[in-house]
Motif scaffolding. Structure first.
Motif, short mmCIF file in Angstrom:
data_model
loop_
_atom_site.label_atom_id
_atom_site.label_comp_id
_atom_site.label_asym_id
_atom_site.label_seq_id
_atom_site.Cartn_x
_atom_site.Cartn_y
_atom_site.Cartn_z
N ASP A 167 4.98 1.74 9.88
CA ASP A 167 6.03 0.74 9.79
C ASP A 167 6.18 -0.02 11.10
O ASP A 167 6.37 -1.22 11.12
CB ASP A 167 7.34 1.43 9.43
CG ASP A 167 8.31 0.47 8.81
OD1 ASP A 167 7.88 -0.25 7.89
OD2 ASP A 167 9.46 0.44 9.25
N SER A 199 7.05 -3.23 -3.95
CA SER A 199 6.83 -1.82 -4.24
C SER A 199 7.10 -1.52 -5.70
O SER A 199 6.40 -0.74 -6.33
CB SER A 199 7.72 -0.97 -3.37
OG SER A 199 7.58 -1.35 -2.04
N LYS A 232 13.39 2.17 4.81
CA LYS A 232 12.36 1.18 4.48
C LYS A 232 10.93 1.72 4.48
O LYS A 232 10.16 1.43 3.57
CB LYS A 232 12.49 -0.02 5.43
CG LYS A 232 11.74 -1.21 4.93
CD LYS A 232 11.93 -2.39 5.85
CE LYS A 232 10.76 -3.33 5.72
NZ LYS A 232 10.48 -4.02 6.96
N PRO A 233 10.53 2.50 5.49
CA PRO A 233 9.14 2.98 5.46
C PRO A 233 8.82 3.78 4.21
O PRO A 233 7.67 3.86 3.80
CB PRO A 233 9.05 3.89 6.69
CG PRO A 233 10.21 3.59 7.53
CD PRO A 233 11.25 2.98 6.67
N LEU A 243 9.23 3.10 1.30
CA LEU A 243 8.72 2.28 0.19
C LEU A 243 7.21 2.49 0.07
O LEU A 243 6.62 2.20 -0.96
CB LEU A 243 9.02 0.80 0.43
CG LEU A 243 10.45 0.38 0.17
CD1 LEU A 243 10.66 -1.04 0.60
CD2 LEU A 243 10.78 0.52 -1.31
N GLN A 244 6.61 2.95 1.14
CA GLN A 244 5.16 3.18 1.09
C GLN A 244 4.81 4.56 0.56
O GLN A 244 3.66 4.94 0.55
CB GLN A 244 4.60 3.05 2.50
CG GLN A 244 3.72 1.85 2.70
CD GLN A 244 4.51 0.66 3.16
OE1 GLN A 244 5.40 0.80 3.97
NE2 GLN A 244 4.18 -0.48 2.64
N SER A 245 5.81 5.31 0.18
CA SER A 245 5.54 6.66 -0.25
C SER A 245 4.69 6.68 -1.51
O SER A 245 4.71 5.77 -2.32
CB SER A 245 6.84 7.40 -0.51
OG SER A 245 6.58 8.61 -1.16
N MET A 283 11.36 4.57 -6.00
CA MET A 283 12.42 4.13 -6.92
C MET A 283 13.79 4.33 -6.27
O MET A 283 14.67 3.47 -6.40
CB MET A 283 12.29 4.95 -8.20
CG MET A 283 13.04 4.44 -9.38
SD MET A 283 12.66 2.75 -9.80
CE MET A 283 14.29 2.09 -9.84
N CYS A 309 0.82 -1.21 0.00
CA CYS A 309 0.00 0.00 0.00
C CYS A 309 0.85 1.26 0.00
O CYS A 309 2.02 1.23 0.35
CB CYS A 309 -0.94 0.01 1.20
SG CYS A 309 -0.15 -0.44 2.73
#
Lengths: 452, 854
Positions: free
Chosen positions: A263, B338, B305-306, B308-310, B317, A251
């Protein structure tokens, strides 16, 4: 970084040109026109390198937007920016068309000045931009208002300004899903996934903090272990599909959602922007319920006639009803006439859209219905065969193909001291199917789930 | 009618769009047809001046709007400069903004007049409204007038210490502008960057890193102390800033950490070896001791890592590329989901993402295998997207999934899109060579395709079959016969040439058919395309050598036809072949070897991905997309062989106590730099430093950080104004000694390491007393490792990969092949000498050695 930005009309005439860096010569404008817009062969790649200068282009309707650079940029960023730019322009003056662009030269120039500084993209949140770039100009603003703008532009929360007040605090939440299906010509389902969007409209006072919960498998499992399963929430909103939780593949969130919190605890908490925005997008691939199957049969009778038969089968419990079904069957460009016979609903050939539109008011589960059409074609010497674009379908069904359910939506506001009990919330849920490969696909439905 | 309109009537017309090019010249007032709608504006342009001089704000505003409209259209409005500049002092914000827009555009052309406006900016820089301060700085720095460089410099320095983060952010942007105007200011600008890098505001972080990347990307040492802060702030930085920071941190991490990819064992795919075996040293090192990841390395991975949800695809990318370049192999697959998601994005973004996936999928199949279905081609995809998906599917093919993929390919071959169908045939060929189990299946499938209705598919199949047969020629005389039969129906020259080449090459397997084909070709020689003619000559020569009884006359006939051909290529070739095969008194020693030259066993072509060597570029960059180095591309360095001392990043702990007063902090940073350069000669023992460093975990560091902050506040509370003072208050005289020492090292560059060391310890010892042991151990690490970091630093610079040159060489060879007329079928290639050499090559080689490069 971006060295310049040009906007052309479909003929290749320059509508807007803005050069940020010296390394982009004035002739770059012409280079792009000659090599891409007027190129003899259609240029396919969105990135073109002409004499060591790279052009990234995006085409919206008849308008070309091209970003130029000589530097080593992040390619995805440039495209992302161009699309942002499109969004911003759309938000300001509606559709991006030659006419609109010409009428808004000044505005666009101001915008470009604001969202690109020396070629570096800047805050391009429409909400924030609108406070200080307006078409009418900033008129009659008091000092307070001006300082408000300042704090929004310069503050940490770029998407919401302070001091919003509503008499009635309302919150709308729509879940829209589209089912994407890829089928082989033999009718086998090759892959299917649901991509959904949670769209919110918030009219809340102050600086509220919201928390949104859904039946995400990871969360439910975690709570299950802890022995504090949210039974109440589930039974309250429990739908017909009977699934307890769904596995969300992936998502993305609106900028306002605290990613670090998601997270660590997988909770979605945010300070909502004012007005309409897309809170999140998600994708699931497991256990998808396909509400309909579409079986098309196409037979070519000679060079000037085509016979099309489409069967749709509803694939859910007979006790449920699907509503407002609309099937759109594309026809070849050289269609001269169409005769349609359908057993249920109404069908019409719409020449302007090059499609047969078939509408059915409602249909129960486990039923099927069919339409057949004879299409007469004008003879052409065009050797290219008709590519048979996908059939698309829209409908409303009382469940979400992905099985997603809203468990709660909480609102806290510390200063004005209202909480979720005082907020009127509206939930909607819908589903749809979007185009897939060879054959058919999809739909969109909205059904009120609960209002309190 | 104004002058403008007259000139429009005189010159106007077709070249309407050229105006932008002319906009700099004063005469360029032509309006083209495109702006016919607005030509009425021009009639009124004379009154603009009056409007600007009027007393009413609204009139001025209206005038400015029209002027900016003119600029946007690319027309010249420079003659209004004096009138516009007067309004720069206006109180109206909106008007001011428009005047700024105008100034930025024309100041460079009218420098003297532009100077009039400078004082207004200087005043605005002191305004109480941060927005006005910022925009004044922004315009001031955008005005490209060299005389005001000192003023700009001053303004930037001042703004960098402004209370408002927004103004500081603008200062960061101004740095790059000033740098491009006057690169001589670099040193001063670096000082400002250094100051701003220490800023804790998320607003500033993105912009200052942009400036860093532009002005001094090689000053990695400036990042050390800010590394942890940047990692922690990253999530909250605005999205465009995130992209830049992530990119910079990727480069940084490569220079600072050791490789988490222990040995090549974890690496899969054939590329693995080619990619890393160049530096033996590293391998030896990593094999010798178990790898423990630097806590900072871990921190970086954790904090990105968080993102990646952007929602911003560029951010996703760049995180993906960071993981690709930095994460241990088993963690890289986190990004897969992602990336697959991005495939639902806009077409152009899809294009970029697919390219990157194509590169990744060559090296690491397993990452994308579970998502194979996401790469199935949709009928609505654009051709370039389809071809990339095809590429990825081919890369992902293995024994397990090949049957599914081939079934998919079967559908694709029927596609309406010819280019795509042809690419599919190529892909089938690649699968066939890569996976031996299916070679025969594929070959049979391709033979079936020969009877396809679509000519391009047939032609492509022939070409691919030719390549496949080369890999295992003996048992396939049937297929060759079949192709010979089809020959009459195939019209695509490349396919015809391929068949002829095959028959010639394997004429011994088809002894009966070959002379017959030659007979037919002799008849139609004059009507064939050039590449076909060349292959006819080739075939004739080969047959003459193997079967001269039957073909002697035919060959002579064809050679005669070739001798008088219009194309010099063919004449050349004919002459060459005649000398080579027909023995006469003039023919030299070569004739003896004719058979060995023409019928030498040829290496089979290797069918490989066009993305194979793309991994030399950092993923996600323009250079990767273009497959060529773009200006300003910064090479990712290889991993460090020995972990550079990680405690450089700890220094913050000590530094922080002084942060309140920037001047002293700067000084100590400087001295840190000196240590590196001075002590390059004697290197401390590396194991020592790594041990020390590892003992400090990042979490400990962060706690100690906060502690030191507390301490610092108490220090500043103690009433001392300057930190130099404060440090000397709280620390003993040993710190004074240290300061002296620093000055010494700065001035003379002396190498008094012993003294330095003890001075350092002296600094850290007072902190010991006030803090717990965790921070003290980190301080110890500082002093130790700083002394040996110099040695490492030198290694980083040497670690540039040699692989690059190798690749270059390869490329240049391919280039010769490509320019050869044989391949591209350009008959009029001007490179005669090159041709000659290529022809000798080509005479024995297949006609299409490198189809993939087309």
């Amino acid at each position: 970084m971006i060295g310049g930005l040009f906007i052309y009309n479909h003929k290749g005439e320059v509508l807007i040109s803005r050069v940020y860096r010296d390394d982009i010569g004035r002739n770059a404008v012409d280079a792009f026109r000659v090599n891409v817009i007027h190129a003899r062969q259609q240029v396919r790649s969105p990135v073109t390198n002409i004499a060591r200068t790279s052009f990234f282009h995006v085409k919206r309707a008849n308008i070309w937007l091209a970003a130029v650079t000589k530097q080593n940029v992040n390619a995805a960023m440039v495209f992302e920016f161009l699309y942002k730019m499109c969004d911003v322009m759309t938000a300001y003056f509606g559709k991006i068309s030659e006419e609109n662009i010409k009428n808004n030269f000044v505005l666009i120039y101001e915008l470009l000045d604001e969202i690109l500084d020396f070629g570096y993209p800047q805050n391009s949140e429409t909400g924030a931009l609108k406070t200080f770039i307006t078409q009418q100009g900033i008129k009659g603003q008091t000092k307070e208002e001006q300082s408000q703008i300042t704090s929004q532009v310069t503050g940490q929360i770029g998407w919401r300004r302070e001091g919003i007040k509503y008499r009635r605090n309302e919150l709308f939440l729509d879940v829209l899903e589209s089912v994407n299906l890829l089928m082989s010509p033999q009718g086998q389902v090759l892959s299917a996934h649901v991509s959904g969007r949670v769209v919110m409209k918030s009219y809340l006072s102050g600086m509220p903090e919201c928390k949104f919960g859904m039946n995400d498998k990871i969360v439910i499992d975690k709570q299950g272990k802890g022995g504090t399963t949210d039974e109440a929430g589930k039974s309250e909103l429990g739908g017909s599909s009977g699934k307890q939780s769904i596995a969300i593949d992936d998502c993305t969130f609106h900028q306002c959602v605290r990613l670090s919190k998601f997270d660590s605890e997988r909770s979605i908490s945010f300070i909502p922007p004012d007005g309409e925005y897309e809170l999140m997008r998600y994708r699931t691939t497991k256990d998808i319920i396909l509400p309909f199957r579409v079986i098309p049969l196409v037979r070519e009778v000679g060079r000037t006639k085509l016979e099309v038969k489409v069967v749709i089968k509803s694939n859910f419990k007979p006790s449920l009803l699907a509503q407002k079904i609309e099937v759109r069957i594309p026809t070849p460009l050289n269609t001269s006439g169409v005769q349609v016979i359908c057993m249920k609903g109404k069908a019409k050939y719409k020449a302007s859209e090059n499609a047969i539109v078939w509408k059915i008011k409602r249909m129960a589960g486990m039923k099927e219905s069919q339409i057949s059409a004879e299409i007469e074609l004008l003879p052409t010497n065009d050797k290219k065969k008709w590519a048979r674009p996908p059939i698309s379908m829209n409908f409303e069904v009382p469940f979400a193909p992905s099985g997603l359910k809203v468990r709660y939506l909480k609102v806290f506001e510390s200063k004005l001291n209202y909480s979720d009990h005082d907020v009127i919330k509206w939930y909607f849920q819908g589903s749809g199917v979007a185009p897939s490969s060879y054959p058919p696909c999809l739909d969109q439905s909205i059904r009120p789930m609960r209002c309190d | 009618m104004s002058m403008n309109n007259l000139s429009y009537n005189d010159q106007g017309g077709p070249d309407s769009a050229v105006e932008v090019g002319q906009e700099t010249t004063p005469t360029s007032s032509t309006t083209g047809a495109a702006f016919g709608l607005f030509s009425t504006d021009f009639k009124k342009n004379d009154d603009l001046k009056e409007m600007l001089e009027s007393n009413k704000e609204s009139m001025k505003l209206e005038a400015m709007k029209r002027i900016v409209g003119l600029i946007a259209k690319g027309k010249n409005a420079s003659e209004l400069f004096p009138a516009v500049v007067k309004n720069v002092a206006s109180k109206n914000l909106e008007l001011k903004k428009l005047v700024y827009v105008y100034l930025v555009r024309y100041a460079e052309e009218q420098q003297d007049l532009a100077l009039l406006s400078i004082s207004t900016f200087q005043r605005a820089l002191k305004d109480s409204n941060q927005l006005i301060r910022a925009s004044a700085l922004r315009v001031l720095s955008s005005v490209r007038v060299p005389i005001i460089v000192p003023i700009m410099m001053l303004a930037i320095k001042e703004a960098a210490t402004d209370l408002s983060p927004y103004v500081r952010k603008t200062a960061a942007h101004a740095i790059q502008k000033l740098y491009s105007l006057d690169p001589d200011q670099k040193e001063h600008l670096i000082d400002v960057i250094e100051k701003l890098l220490r800023d804790k505001s998320t607003l500033v972080a993105g912009s200052v890193v942009m400036a860093f990347e532009e002005v001094c990307p090689d000053r990695i040492d400036l990042i050390h102390k800010n590394f942890r802060k940047l990692c922690n702030l990253l999530v909250d930085v605005e999205e465009w800033g995130q992209v830049v920071i992530i990119n910079m941190l990727t480069r940084y991490a490569r220079t600072q950490f050791t490789s988490p990819w222990k040995g090549d064992a974890i690496f899969e795919g054939s590329m693995a070896h080619a990619f890393y075996d160049s530096d033996e040293e590293r391998k030896a090192h990593s094999n010798s001791e178990p790898y423990i990841m630097d806590p900072d390395h871990r921190l970086l991975l954790r904090s990105t890592k968080p993102l990646l949800q952007s929602r911003n695809t560029a951010v996703v990318m760049s995180v993906a590329q960071l993981y690709w370049h930095l994460a241990p192999k088993h963690e890289v697959s986190i990004v897969t989901k992602s990336l697959v998601r991005l495939l639902r994005s806009h077409r152009e973004v899809q294009y970029i993402v697919l390219q990157n996936i194509a590169t990744m999928s060559i090296q690491k199949k397993s990452m994308f295998e579970p998502y194979m279905k996401s790469f199935y081609v949709r009928s609505t995809d654009a051709t370039h997207i389809k071809i990339l998906k095809l590429e990825i599917l081919t890369n992902l093919a293995n024994e397990a999934n090949i049957s599914t993929i081939l079934r998919e390919f079967q559908t694709y071959v029927k596609s309406q899109d010819k280019v795509f169908a042809a690419a599919t045939v190529q892909a089938i060929g690649r699968c066939a060579t890569n996976i031996t189990e299916v070679t025969d299946t594929c070959l049979n499938g391709l033979v079936l395709l020969l009877s396809n209705r679509d000519e391009t598919v047939v032609a492509e199949s022939v070409v691919v079959i030719k390549k496949l047969l080369q890999t295992q020629p003996t048992q396939h005389s049937d297929i060759i016969k079949h192709m010979a039969k089809l020959f009459d129906n195939i019209t695509v020259p490349m396919a015809r040439a391929s068949i002829l080449w095959l028959i010639g090459e394997y004429c011994e397997h088809v002894p009966k058919i070959a002379p017959d084909v030659l007979r037919k070709m002799a008849k139609s020689f004059t009507t064939e395309e050039d590449i076909v003619k060349l292959q006819i000559v080739n075939l004739a020569a080969k047959l003459y050598l193997t079967n001269s009884k039957q073909t002697k006359l035919l060959t002579q006939y064809i050679l005669n036809l070739g001798k008088y051909d219009q194309n010099y290529d063919i004449r050349d070739r004919t002459r060459f072949i005649r000398q080579l095969i027909v023995p006469n008194e003039k023919s030299g020693a070569l004739a003896k070897y004719a058979r060995r030259i023409l019928l030498a066993p040829k290496p089979a072509p290797v069918l490989e991905s066009a993305f194979k060597d793309r991994d030399r570029f950092q993923l996600g960059t323009l250079s990767h997309t273009l497959n060529a180095k773009a200006v300003g591309y910064l090479e990712l360095s290889d991993w460090q062989t020995v972990a550079p001392d990680q405690s450089v990043r700890n220094v913050e702990v000590v530094e922080q106590s002084k942060e309140w007063v920037p001047s002293s902090a700067k000084e100590s940073v400087k001295s840190g730099d000196k240590f590196y350069s001075d002590e390059e000669g004697d290197e401390g023992s590396p194991c020592n430093s790594t041990e020390d460093g590892k003992s400090t975990s990042s979490s400990e560091a962060s706690t100690s950080e906060t502690e030191s902050e507390e301490e610092s506040s108490s220090q500043s509370g103690s009433g001392s104004e300057e930190s130099e003072e404060s440090s000397s208050h709280s620390h003993s005289d040993s710190s004074k000694k240290k300061k002296l020492q620093q000055k010494k090292t700065k001035n003379k560059g002396s190498d008094s390491d012993e003294e330095d060391d003890c001075a350092k310890v002296g600094v850290s010892s007072p902190t010991h007393s006030s803090e717990d042991s965790s921070s003290s151990s980190s301080d110890d690490g500082t002093s130790h490792s700083e002394s040996d970091s110099g040695g490492h630093q030198e290694k980083w610079s040497k670690a540039k990969p040699k692989r690059w040159c190798k690749k270059q060489k390869m490329r240049s060879r391919c280039w010769i092949w490509m320019t050869s007329p044989l391949i591209h079928g350009y008959p009029q290639s001007p490179v005669c000498s090159l041709q000659a050499c290529c022809q000798i090559w080509m005479g024995s080689l297949c006609p299409v050695p490198l189809l993939l490069y087309r």
